[in-house]
Write an enzyme that holds these catalytic residues in place. Structure first.
Site, short mmCIF file in Angstrom:
data_model
loop_
_atom_site.label_atom_id
_atom_site.label_comp_id
_atom_site.label_asym_id
_atom_site.label_seq_id
_atom_site.Cartn_x
_atom_site.Cartn_y
_atom_site.Cartn_z
CG HIS A 318 -1.91 -1.03 1.32
ND1 HIS A 318 -3.23 -0.76 1.19
CD2 HIS A 318 -1.81 -2.38 1.48
CE1 HIS A 318 -3.93 -1.88 1.26
NE2 HIS A 318 -3.09 -2.88 1.44
CD GLU A 397 -0.11 2.09 4.41
OE1 GLU A 397 -0.02 2.62 3.28
OE2 GLU A 397 -1.20 1.88 4.97
ZN LIG Z 1 -4.00 1.20 1.16
#
Ligand SMILES: [Zn+2]
Ligand SMILES: *[C@@H]1O[C@H](CO)[C@@H](O)[C@H](O)[C@H]1NC(C)=O
Ligand SMILES: *[C@@H]1O[C@H](CO)[C@@H](O)[C@H](O)[C@H]1NC(C)=O
Ligand SMILES: *[C@@H]1O[C@H](CO)[C@@H](O)[C@H](O)[C@H]1NC(C)=O
Ligand SMILES: *[C@@H]1O[C@H](CO)[C@@H](O)[C@H](O)[C@H]1NC(C)=O
Ligand SMILES: *[C@@H]1O[C@H](CO)[C@@H](O)[C@H](O)[C@H]1NC(C)=O
Ligand SMILES: *[C@@H]1O[C@H](CO)[C@@H](O)[C@H](O)[C@H]1NC(C)=O
Length: 464
Positions: A318, A397
Site C-alpha cells: 500500500h 505502506e
Molecule cells: Zn491502502
C-alpha cells in the site's frame, strides 16, 4: 421495470457518461493538530466535507493531509486561521502533479525497462497485462499465468506464479498489490519485484526467488485501478454498485457509494473497528464480510495455496506513510491479541527496515496498526495470517511520508523500489535465520557450500 431498477440503470448511465474528474487548482494542505481542540476543528471541516482528508483519523501531533477544491480554499484557510491552526500548502496544483505521474522522466542515465514495461512513469492496467503476457512467453518454464478470480465489473484478476525448478516442492509466498486503487506506487513496486526475481544476479535475490513458489498479483482491485485512470485519480475502493445511495447527507457525490473498501471487507474482525457501515465513505466495509468478488477471490486463492504448501510470506503493498505493519490490526493494544510469532515479526521487520534505510536514509516505522496507524478490522494481511496461516504477514505502506502521498512523482519510483528490494532481501535472510523455511535451491546451496569450503579451508589452516 420498477423504480429501483430504473434508478439503478440511470445511475449506471450517469457513471458511464461521467467525465474524468479534474483536480485543476486543487491544493493539498498539511496541518499538524497541536491540541484536542485543533483535532476537533479538523473533524468539523471533515464533517462539513470542506476537504477530502487522506488520513482516516486524526491525532494530536500527527500530520494530516487534506485536499481542497478551489472554491473552498478560502473557507478552509479562514476557518483554520480563525482558530489559530497552522496550515501549509504542500501541493499548489494537484492536477499538475497527477499529470507528471503519467509523464515519463527522460533521463537516459537512469532509464529502466524490462520487455515492454518500465518504471519511468505509472502505467495503466492494459500495459501491465500486456507485460504479464510477455513474461509468460519469455520465461515459459518459470512463469505461469494465473487467474485469481473476477472483479465486480468482471475484469480478470491476473497474476503470475514464479517457480524455478517446479519439480521440487517448496514453500509458498504471496504478494498482493493495489488493493487500494489510488496507491499507484504499490503497483510499480510489485512489478519491480517480479523483474528482480526474473533478472537479478544478486545471489540473495536469486535465493529468495528460487527457494519459494511466488504468487504475485500486481493489481487485485482492477476495476478501481482502471477508474483512477479513466474517471477519478483519487478513487480508493472497488467499484461495487450494490450499496449505491444518495450521499447528499455526506456532502459528497453519490458516486462515492459505488464501492467497498476491500481492505475492510475480509472476514476477520469485519466491522469491529476502523471501518464504516456507510457506503458514502472511503472505509465502507461492505454489506457483509467478504461480500466482494475481489475479497472472495483473494481469500479462496490463499486457501488453495495453503492446501498445497506452507505460506511463508504474505505481503500486501500500500501507500503511503512508510510502515511495516504486523498483525493484528483490530486491537488497540498489542497485549490484547499478539500474533503467535509476534516477536519474530517485529525483529524481522526492524532488521528489514534498518537495511532499507541504508541506501537512501529512508525511515520506515514498525508496529501493529494501533501503534503506527490506527486500528482496523477486515484487512487482507490479518486474514492471511489468521486463516492462511502465513508465517510472515505484513502490510507495507510505501513512500512517502505525505509530501506527495498518493501522488508520488515518477522520479521516486525506482528509489522506492530499490530500497524495498533491500528490505525484502533482509527479510528473507532473517526469516531463514529464524528457521521458518529451509532453503533448497542451487542459488542458496552455492552459498552454503561456499561457507562449508571456507570452513574446511579454515580448519585445515588451524590444524596445520
Ligand atoms: Zn491502502
Ligand atoms: C466474465 O468474463 C469471463 C471471461 O473473462 C467470461 O467467461 C464470463 O462469462 C464473464 N461473466 C460475466 C457475468 O460476464
Ligand atoms: C456540499 O455542500 C455545499 C454547501 O454546503 C454545496 O455547495 C456543495 O454542492 C455540496 N457538495 C456536494 C458534492 O454535494
Ligand atoms: C452504522 O453505524 C452507526 C454507528 O457508527 C450506527 O448508529 C448505525 O445504526 C449503523 N447503521 C447500520 C445500517 O448498521
Ligand atoms: C498495553 O497494555 C499493557 C498491559 O496492560 C500496558 O502495560 C501498556 O501500557 C499498554 N500500552 C499502551 C500503548 O496503552
Ligand atoms: C501453520 O504453519 C506452521 C508453519 O508452517 C505449521 O507448522 C502449522 O502446522 C500450520 N498450522 C496450521 C493450522 O495449518
Ligand atoms: C537482526 O539484527 C540484529 C542486529 O544486527 C542481529 O543481531 C539479529 O541476529 C538479526 N535477526 C535476525 C533474525 O536475523
Amino acid at each position: 421495470m420498477n423504480l429501483l431498477q430504473f434508478l439503478f440503470i440511470l445511475a449506471l448511465s450517469v457513471t458511464v457518461i461521467a467525465e474524468k474528474k479534474s483536480y485543476d487548482g486543487y491544493k493539498l494542505y498539511k496541518v499538524v493538530p497541536k491540541t484536542e481542540k485543533e483535532v476537533e476543528i479538523l473533524e468539523e471541516i471533515r464533517d462539513a466535507r470542506f476537504a477530502d482528508f487522506w488520513n482516516e483519523y486524526f491525532k494530536v501531533n500527527d500530520d494530516v493531509r487534506m485536499l481542497v477544491e478551489p472554491d473552498l480554499q478560502l473557507v478552509v484557510q479562514g476557518r483554520l486561521m480563525h482558530a489559530g491552526v497552522q496550515v501549509s500548502t504542500i501541493i499548489e496544483d494537484v492536477q499538475k502533479v497527477i499529470n507528471k505521474q503519467l509523464t515519463p522522466i527522460k533521463d537516459p542515465s537512469r532509464s529502466s525497462s524490462f520487455l515492454s514495461y518500465d518504471w519511468e512513469a505509472y502505467h495503466d492496467l492494459n500495459a501491465i497485462e500486456r507485460w504479464l503476457d510477455e513474461l509468460v512467453t519469455e520465461y515459459p518454464s518459470i512463469v505461469s499465468p494465473v487467474t485469481m478470480g473476477y472483479s465486480v465489473e468482471n475484469r480478470t484478476i491476473r497474476g503470475i506464479v514464479i517457480n524455478y525448478n517446479p519439480s521440487r516442492d517448496k514453500p509458498a509466498a504471496i504478494i498482493e498489490g493495489t488493493l487500494h486503487a489510488r496507491e499507484w506506487i504499490s503497483t510499480a513496486a510489485v512489478t519491480w519485484i517480479i523483474k528482480e526475481f526474473l533478472t537479478s544476479n544478486d545471489e540473495d535475490v536469486r535465493a529468495m526467488a528460487e527457494n519459494l513458489e511466488w504468487h504475485i498479483f500486481p493489481v487485485v482491485n482492477p476495476d478501481g485501478y482502471v477508474y483512477t485512470f479513466t474517471d477519478d485519480r483519487m478513487w480508493r475502493k472497488n467499484r461495487s454498485p450494490a450499496s449505491f445511495t444518495s450521499c447528499a447527507a455526506n456532502n459528497v457525490s453519490d458516486d462515492m457509494s459505488n464501492g467497498v473498501d476491500l481492505n475492510r471487507n475480509f472476514d476477520f474482525e469485519w466491522m469491529t473497528i476502523g471501518a464504516s457501515n456507510n457506503s458514502c465513505t472511503n472505509t465502507y466495509a461492505g454489506p457483509s464480510a467478504a461480500s466482494e468478488p475481489e475479497t472472495k477471490a483473494i481469500s479462496n486463492y490463499v486457501l488453495n495455496v495453503k492446501e498445497k504448501a506452507d505460506i511463508v510470506y504474505y505481503l500486501s503493498f500500500h501507500s503511503f506513510t512508510q510502515l511495516f505493519i504486523l498483525p493484528y490490526s483490530h486491537v488497540t493494544n498489542v497485549t490484547q491479541f499478539p500474533a503467535d510469532n509476534h516477536d519474530d515479526l517485529v525483529e524481522i521487520a526492524i532488521n528489514s527496515t534498518q537495511k532499507l534505510s541504508e541506501r537512501f536514509g529512508t525511515h520506515y516505522r514498525v508496529g501493529i496498526a494501533a501503534e503506527v496507524l490506527y486500528p482496523m478490522g477486515g484487512s487482507s494481511f490479518d486474514w492471511a495470517k489468521a486463516y492462511g496461516n502465513a508465517s510472515i504477514s505484513y502490510l507495507i505502506e510505501l513512500r512517502d511520508e505525505g509530501q506527495y502521498g498518493f501522488l508520488l512523482p515518477p522520479e521516486q519510483i525506482i528509489p522506492n523500489n530499490l530500497e524495498i528490494m533491500d528490505a525484502l532481501v533482509e527479510m528473507d535472510k532473517s526469516t531463514k535465520r529464524l528457521g521458518y523455511y529451509v532453503p533448497t535451491s542451487a542459488a542458496s546451496t552455492s552459498i552454503y557450500s561456499l561457507a562449508l569450503i571456507t570452513l574446511a579451508v579454515l580448519s585445515v589452516n588451524l590444524f596445520n
